[in-house]
Design a protein around this motif. Structure first.
Motif, PDB file in Angstrom:
ATOM      1  N   ASP A   1      89.405  52.767 -50.579  1.00  0.00           N
ATOM      2  CA  ASP A   1      89.317  52.704 -49.120  1.00  0.00           C
ATOM      3  C   ASP A   1      87.907  52.285 -48.732  1.00  0.00           C
ATOM      4  O   ASP A   1      86.997  53.105 -48.652  1.00  0.00           O
ATOM      5  CB  ASP A   1      89.686  54.054 -48.490  1.00  0.00           C
TER       6      ASP A   1
ATOM      7  N   ASN B   1      87.279  50.959 -45.882  1.00  0.00           N
ATOM      8  CA  ASN B   1      87.387  50.824 -44.424  1.00  0.00           C
ATOM      9  C   ASN B   1      86.159  51.490 -43.814  1.00  0.00           C
ATOM     10  O   ASN B   1      86.205  52.633 -43.395  1.00  0.00           O
ATOM     11  CB  ASN B   1      88.675  51.522 -43.966  1.00  0.00           C
TER      12      ASN B   1
ATOM     13  N   ARG C   1      82.267  56.220 -48.855  1.00  0.00           N
ATOM     14  CA  ARG C   1      83.515  55.718 -49.442  1.00  0.00           C
ATOM     15  C   ARG C   1      83.252  54.687 -50.533  1.00  0.00           C
ATOM     16  O   ARG C   1      83.939  54.659 -51.558  1.00  0.00           O
ATOM     17  CB  ARG C   1      84.389  55.076 -48.357  1.00  0.00           C
TER      18      ARG C   1
ATOM     19  N   HIS D   1      91.866  47.783 -47.387  1.00  0.00           N
ATOM     20  CA  HIS D   1      91.884  47.206 -46.039  1.00  0.00           C
ATOM     21  C   HIS D   1      90.526  47.476 -45.412  1.00  0.00           C
ATOM     22  O   HIS D   1      89.743  48.296 -45.904  1.00  0.00           O
ATOM     23  CB  HIS D   1      93.003  47.817 -45.188  1.00  0.00           C
TER      24      HIS D   1
ATOM     25  N   ARG E   1      94.613  43.582 -44.962  1.00  0.00           N
ATOM     26  CA  ARG E   1      95.290  43.413 -43.665  1.00  0.00           C
ATOM     27  C   ARG E   1      95.203  41.981 -43.134  1.00  0.00           C
ATOM     28  O   ARG E   1      95.649  41.709 -42.024  1.00  0.00           O
ATOM     29  CB  ARG E   1      94.751  44.433 -42.658  1.00  0.00           C
TER      30      ARG E   1
ATOM     31  N   SER F   1      92.318  58.560 -48.397  1.00  0.00           N
ATOM     32  CA  SER F   1      92.201  58.494 -46.937  1.00  0.00           C
ATOM     33  C   SER F   1      93.122  57.457 -46.291  1.00  0.00           C
ATOM     34  O   SER F   1      93.260  57.422 -45.071  1.00  0.00           O
ATOM     35  CB  SER F   1      90.751  58.242 -46.545  1.00  0.00           C
TER      36      SER F   1
ATOM     37  N   HIS G   1      98.267  58.084 -46.142  1.00  0.00           N
ATOM     38  CA  HIS G   1      99.288  58.528 -45.182  1.00  0.00           C
ATOM     39  C   HIS G   1      99.956  57.307 -44.560  1.00  0.00           C
ATOM     40  O   HIS G   1     100.843  57.440 -43.728  1.00  0.00           O
ATOM     41  CB  HIS G   1      98.671  59.415 -44.098  1.00  0.00           C
ATOM     42  N   ARG G   2      99.513  56.105 -44.931  1.00  0.00           N
ATOM     43  CA  ARG G   2     100.084  54.865 -44.387  1.00  0.00           C
ATOM     44  C   ARG G   2     101.175  54.345 -45.321  1.00  0.00           C
ATOM     45  O   ARG G   2     100.929  54.162 -46.522  1.00  0.00           O
ATOM     46  CB  ARG G   2      99.000  53.793 -44.250  1.00  0.00           C
TER      47      ARG G   2
HETATM   48  C1  3PG Z   1      90.817  55.745 -42.394  1.00  0.00           C
HETATM   49  O1  3PG Z   1      89.703  55.219 -42.173  1.00  0.00           O
HETATM   50  O2  3PG Z   1      91.156  56.837 -41.898  1.00  0.00           O
HETATM   51  C2  3PG Z   1      91.754  55.057 -43.318  1.00  0.00           C
HETATM   52  O3  3PG Z   1      91.135  53.987 -43.953  1.00  0.00           O
HETATM   53  C3  3PG Z   1      92.988  54.600 -42.589  1.00  0.00           C
HETATM   54  O4  3PG Z   1      92.650  53.591 -41.694  1.00  0.00           O
HETATM   55  P1  3PG Z   1      93.685  53.136 -40.577  1.00  0.00           P
HETATM   56  O5  3PG Z   1      93.735  54.248 -39.563  1.00  0.00           O
HETATM   57  O6  3PG Z   1      93.139  51.864 -40.012  1.00  0.00           O
HETATM   58  O7  3PG Z   1      95.027  52.948 -41.231  1.00  0.00           O
END
Ligand code: 3PG
Length: 389
Positions: free
Chosen positions: A27, A29, A42, A64, A116, A145, A148-149
């Motif tokens: 992750d 992100n 992360r 992503h 994405r 993290s 859950h997707r």
């Molecule tokens: C987060 O940062 O909580 C996760 O990477 C999920 O990201 P998302 O809410 O864009 O799916």
């Protein structure tokens, strides 16, 4: 609560990765502004994963970043190519960049472009998932993290490849599982803007926790639902009816507040034009007293409008008290972690969940989509599908 058996944990199967091609769902992100990554937590956590993959032949990291519209011009802002040099420097690693899942990986460690950018990722498209799986012989989920997707990179590769959770995922589960068999008293402190995201957790823990302390927008909504005057404060209108039906002596609410005009006021004195932005002194004192007697504390969500320094006091004082607490303290949630980072306190917490939504979901459901996908993969026999690039 799920405790994956040894056969699903990379830490117990390091011998299986020798000379193999591995895709690792991480992750990355991350918060990014003015050309800089703000939170390295992360990204740095991948070092631990790579240490367990030392004998692997090739590694492809997939992740992503934010939520760009696939194919849009604006999406370019979230290309990993842009931040790869920063990541390489921070991790002191040479990392190859893959424009798409069909490209030939050039380096030992590689990073695929933002998942994405492909519509198939969020649509949980099987074909896209297979395209990812074909990059490798083994799949590792290190993105607790994002687990859950129900997205392709989380759910699909375990249908095609032997799959494991990585050491960071394993650690997240270990920390969170302790909350299901806590030393008591167990106190949950929940804040943030939206009560809807935390309602399943509140309901699930009404029996399990000894106290649930609410702050921020969650407390405003709860108070309003129970008929209190909260003026113009942030609330979540759509959940009022549901929240109204929740009654428990375990729920602790603030009784005084700092308003937008910076005045301190008791709940009974709030006027229709007022706006609550932080805890008052009496409420903060009460929370600090309660946590002194707790053996296990879980905190997720700011207790005030922390984006503005004038309204940080409640959340900041709580954070400072928690870093000194010697008992089991677990913090999580995107906004909470970002705030603790800004305060420079994050590294003083022993247990930090990288998951926002994922932490809430696991605590509320005692299960997680990404984890289920790995456990299901254990029942299968796989034929190799790697493209042998
Ligand atoms: C987060 O940062 O909580 C996760 O990477 C999920 O990201 P998302 O809410 O864009 O799916």
């Amino acid at each position: 609560m799920i405790k994956p058996e040894k056969k699903f944990r990379l830490s117990q199967n390091k011998n299986k990765v020798k000379n193999k091609k591995i895709i690792v769902r991480v992750d990355f992100n991350v918060d990014f502004a003015q050309g800089r990554i703000f939170d390295w937590h992360r990204i740095e956590s991948v070092k631990k994963t790579l240490a367990e993959l030392e004998s692997a032949g090739q590694i492809i990291l997939i992740s992503h970043w934010d939520n760009p519209q696939p194919g849009s011009r604006a999406a370019k802002k979230f290309s990993f190519k842009k931040i790869l040099p920063q990541i390489e420097k921070r991790l002191r690693l040479k990392i190859g960049f893959l424009k798409n899942p069909d490209e030939r990986p050039k380096a030992k460690i590689n990073l695929l472009e933002n998942l994405r950018f492909w519509p198939g990722e969020k649509l949980n498209d099987r074909k896209f998932g297979r395209r990812l799986a074909r990059l490798a012989d083994i799949y590792i989920n290190e993105a607790f993290s994002a687990s859950h997707r129900r997205h392709a990179s989380i759910v699909q590769p375990p249908k095609f490849l032997p799959s494991y959770i990585g050491p960071n995922f394993e650690n997240e589960l270990k920390q969170l599982n302790q909350i299901f068999k806590p030393k008591r008293p167990l106190i949950l402190i929940l804040g943030g803007a939206k009560i809807s995201t935390k309602l399943p957790l509140i309901i699930h823990f009404l029996k399990k926790a000894d106290l649930i302390i609410l702050g921020g927008g969650l407390a405003n909504t709860y108070l309003k639902a129970k008929g209190a005057q909260v003026g113009q404060s942030l609330i979540e209108e759509k959940t009022l009816t549901k929240v109204k039906s929740i009654d428990s002596a375990k729920i602790i609410l603030p009784t005084d507040f700092i308003l937008a005009n910076k005045k301190e006021t008791g709940l009974d004195k709030i006027k229709p034009t007022d706006r609550i932005l932080d805890l008052g002194r009496a409420s903060l004192e009460l929370i600090l007293t309660k946590i002194k007697s707790a053996e296990t504390i879980v905190w997720n969500g700011p207790l005030g409008y922390v984006e503005n320094k004038s309204f940080q006091n409640g959340t900041k004082t709580l954070a400072q008290a928690l870093v000194k607490n010697k008992n089991f303290v677990l913090v999580g949630g995107g906004d909470t972690i970002a705030f603790l980072n800004r305060l420079g306190l994050i590294n003083r917490f022993k247990r930090v969940s990288t998951g926002g939504g994922a932490m809430l979901e696991y605590l509320a459901k005692e299960n997680l989509i990404g984890l289920e996908a790995i456990l299901k993969s254990g029942r299968k026999k796989f034929r190799p599908i790697s493209r042998n690039l």
